[in-house]
Design a protein around this motif. Structure first.
Motif, mmCIF file in Angstrom:
data_model
loop_
_atom_site.group_PDB
_atom_site.id
_atom_site.type_symbol
_atom_site.label_atom_id
_atom_site.label_comp_id
_atom_site.label_asym_id
_atom_site.label_seq_id
_atom_site.Cartn_x
_atom_site.Cartn_y
_atom_site.Cartn_z
ATOM 1 N N THR A 87 0.879 -1.193 0.219
ATOM 2 C CA THR A 87 -0.065 0.083 -0.093
ATOM 3 C C THR A 87 0.994 1.232 -0.053
ATOM 4 O O THR A 87 0.248 2.268 0.080
ATOM 5 C CB THR A 87 -0.806 -0.074 1.250
ATOM 6 O OG1 THR A 87 -0.215 0.042 2.490
ATOM 7 C CG2 THR A 87 -1.850 -1.067 1.098
ATOM 8 N N LYS A 120 -15.186 1.529 -3.734
ATOM 9 C CA LYS A 120 -13.871 0.789 -3.543
ATOM 10 C C LYS A 120 -14.094 -0.225 -2.349
ATOM 11 O O LYS A 120 -13.241 0.142 -1.197
ATOM 12 C CB LYS A 120 -12.924 1.902 -3.198
ATOM 13 C CG LYS A 120 -12.571 2.859 -4.405
ATOM 14 C CD LYS A 120 -11.625 3.754 -4.095
ATOM 15 C CE LYS A 120 -11.320 4.672 -5.303
ATOM 16 N NZ LYS A 120 -10.162 5.767 -5.135
ATOM 17 N N ASP A 122 -13.584 -3.419 -0.405
ATOM 18 C CA ASP A 122 -12.278 -4.065 -0.233
ATOM 19 C C ASP A 122 -12.363 -5.216 0.784
ATOM 20 O O ASP A 122 -13.107 -5.324 1.674
ATOM 21 C CB ASP A 122 -11.071 -3.377 -0.173
ATOM 22 C CG ASP A 122 -9.765 -4.082 -0.618
ATOM 23 O OD1 ASP A 122 -9.624 -5.117 -0.978
ATOM 24 O OD2 ASP A 122 -8.708 -3.263 -0.638
ATOM 25 N N GLU A 160 -12.464 4.380 -0.288
ATOM 26 C CA GLU A 160 -13.065 5.853 -0.513
ATOM 27 C C GLU A 160 -13.454 6.287 0.637
ATOM 28 O O GLU A 160 -13.016 7.300 0.901
ATOM 29 C CB GLU A 160 -13.904 5.936 -1.658
ATOM 30 C CG GLU A 160 -14.181 7.262 -2.029
ATOM 31 C CD GLU A 160 -15.552 7.374 -2.958
ATOM 32 O OE1 GLU A 160 -15.377 8.643 -3.664
ATOM 33 O OE2 GLU A 160 -16.351 6.744 -3.009
ATOM 34 N N LEU A 249 -6.828 -2.981 -2.913
ATOM 35 C CA LEU A 249 -6.158 -1.768 -2.923
ATOM 36 C C LEU A 249 -4.991 -1.748 -3.602
ATOM 37 O O LEU A 249 -4.270 -0.752 -4.142
ATOM 38 C CB LEU A 249 -6.136 -0.974 -1.631
ATOM 39 C CG LEU A 249 -5.693 0.507 -1.577
ATOM 40 C CD1 LEU A 249 -6.400 1.362 -2.271
ATOM 41 C CD2 LEU A 249 -5.490 0.943 -0.017
ATOM 42 N N LYS A 251 -3.441 -4.172 -5.275
ATOM 43 C CA LYS A 251 -3.235 -5.025 -6.759
ATOM 44 C C LYS A 251 -2.581 -4.064 -7.830
ATOM 45 O O LYS A 251 -2.815 -2.774 -7.846
ATOM 46 C CB LYS A 251 -4.535 -5.429 -7.297
ATOM 47 C CG LYS A 251 -5.356 -6.305 -6.391
ATOM 48 C CD LYS A 251 -4.299 -7.772 -6.187
ATOM 49 C CE LYS A 251 -5.104 -8.834 -5.372
ATOM 50 N NZ LYS A 251 -4.350 -9.994 -5.067
ATOM 51 N N LYS A 252 -1.697 -4.519 -8.751
ATOM 52 C CA LYS A 252 -0.966 -3.881 -9.656
ATOM 53 C C LYS A 252 -1.524 -4.524 -11.040
ATOM 54 O O LYS A 252 -1.699 -5.803 -10.998
ATOM 55 C CB LYS A 252 0.483 -4.180 -9.537
ATOM 56 C CG LYS A 252 1.137 -3.522 -8.198
ATOM 57 C CD LYS A 252 0.880 -1.990 -8.229
ATOM 58 C CE LYS A 252 1.578 -1.491 -6.851
ATOM 59 N NZ LYS A 252 0.859 -1.802 -5.538
ATOM 60 N N PRO A 253 -1.624 -3.704 -12.005
ATOM 61 C CA PRO A 253 -0.995 -2.321 -12.328
ATOM 62 C C PRO A 253 -2.376 -1.446 -11.666
ATOM 63 O O PRO A 253 -1.907 -0.221 -11.644
ATOM 64 C CB PRO A 253 -0.924 -2.039 -13.703
ATOM 65 C CG PRO A 253 -2.088 -3.182 -14.296
ATOM 66 C CD PRO A 253 -2.176 -4.303 -13.408
ATOM 67 N N LYS A 254 -3.326 -1.830 -11.299
ATOM 68 C CA LYS A 254 -4.214 -0.822 -10.778
ATOM 69 C C LYS A 254 -5.283 -1.694 -9.589
ATOM 70 O O LYS A 254 -5.263 -2.776 -9.884
ATOM 71 C CB LYS A 254 -5.091 -0.260 -11.918
ATOM 72 C CG LYS A 254 -6.061 -1.273 -12.552
ATOM 73 C CD LYS A 254 -6.968 -0.513 -13.608
ATOM 74 C CE LYS A 254 -7.805 -1.274 -14.179
ATOM 75 N NZ LYS A 254 -8.813 -0.653 -15.186
ATOM 76 N N PRO A 255 -5.781 -0.911 -8.940
ATOM 77 C CA PRO A 255 -6.570 -1.629 -7.494
ATOM 78 C C PRO A 255 -7.819 -2.438 -8.280
ATOM 79 O O PRO A 255 -8.317 -2.006 -9.535
ATOM 80 C CB PRO A 255 -7.009 -0.518 -6.723
ATOM 81 C CG PRO A 255 -5.924 0.616 -7.002
ATOM 82 C CD PRO A 255 -5.815 0.446 -8.435
ATOM 83 N N VAL A 256 -7.997 -3.322 -7.604
ATOM 84 C CA VAL A 256 -9.438 -4.156 -7.889
ATOM 85 C C VAL A 256 -10.267 -4.150 -6.669
ATOM 86 O O VAL A 256 -9.874 -4.225 -5.524
ATOM 87 C CB VAL A 256 -8.907 -5.602 -8.312
ATOM 88 C CG1 VAL A 256 -10.376 -6.405 -8.611
ATOM 89 C CG2 VAL A 256 -8.057 -5.756 -9.374
#
Length: 281
Positions: A87, A120, A122, A160, A249, A251-256
């Motif tokens: 994070t 968002k 999680d 969020e 939050l 996860k790469k390349p972008k959050p899931v």
């Protein structure tokens, strides 16, 4: 010993899981799995009971949270070095303590409600610590004397709400149903090393988290002692001790993030498994 609560919401009965995985009814012995049940003396008394002498629960009943609603539902943030790294957060110098609203406290397999306006949402598999006796200003050397047992917790979060809506974590952590707890509490005598337990979480069958309590920054003993210097822990209170890497939050390349209709399936070695479906609030 694995203690649990089963039955309809608000009308759960106390029970235990026998060696064959069947639920045995404890309602003729104790009123509930709560603070008065979790003292060392009470647990010793329960451990002497032959489960075969207890009535079997009928069918496949719903499981409630494994301990009756606590006075304090305490959580520790960023308590895994590898999770902090994913994070981008620095390693905490002291435990980050926050409280989860009691309206979040929830059955392990009940639906989890996505809050209105959520974007968002999680997941976080966490080791839960159940307090057995009042803990106030407890030195680390004595901390484990106050622990009754362990359980699985899903510290569901709305990122969020947590980080972008005013700077406090509570709004993203305390939404209704955001704290599934159970399926049962395993007494500490059956957990050889709480700092060496594998833990995992899947979303729709895909492995998201696969970690171990080995990577905790602050261990159970340190956490119980530390929290007791700020919050008097009561018998029946529950502490969620943090999550390993693999949250949406991070996860790469972008959050899931979670969507309505998805299913979370999670567990901790020796402590059982949970499964929740995300539904609209």
């Amino acid at each position: 010993m694995k203690l649990l609560r089963y039955g309809k919401v608000g009308a759960e009965k106390p029970g235990l899981l026998d060696a064959d995985g069947k639920i045995r009814d404890l309602s003729g012995v104790i009123a509930d799995v709560n603070g008065s049940t979790l003292s060392p003396a009470s647990l010793r008394k329960l451990a002497k009971i032959d489960p075969a002498t207890l009535p079997l629960a009928r069918g496949r009943p719903r499981l409630g949270a494994c301990v009756a609603r606590p006075l304090n539902f305490v959580c520790i943030g960023l308590n895994y070095a590898d999770h902090a790294a994913e994070t981008g957060a620095p390693i905490p110098k002291e435990p980050i303590v926050f409280l989860k609203a009691l309206s979040a406290y929830h059955g392990p397999n009940d639906d989890v409600k996505m809050p209105r306006g959520s974007k968002k949402m999680d997941w976080e598999v966490e080791l839960g610590v159940v307090i057995g006796t009042t803990a106030r200003y407890v030195p680390e050397a004595d901390a484990m004397k106050h622990v009754a047992g362990y359980c699985v917790i899903n510290d569901v979060s709305e990122r969020e709400f947590q980080a972008e809506r005013g700077g406090t974590w509570d709004k993203g952590k305390g939404c209704d149903t955001f704290g599934p707890t159970g399926p049962w509490m395993v007494t500490k005598d059956e957990v050889k090393d709480p700092q060496n337990l594998r833990m995992w979480l899947d979303v729709d069958g895909k492995r998201m988290q696969d970690g171990s309590t080995k990577t905790m920054i602050f261990n159970v003993q340190q956490i119980v002692s530390y929290v007791s210097h700020f919050i008097t822990l009561q018998a029946g209170d529950v502490i969620a001790t943090g999550t390993p890497p693999g949250v949406g939050l991070g996860k790469k390349p972008k959050p899931v993030f979670l969507k309505v209709g998805q299913t979370m399936h999670l567990g901790i070695e020796g402590l059982g498994e949970q499964m929740q479906t995300v539904v609209a609030a």
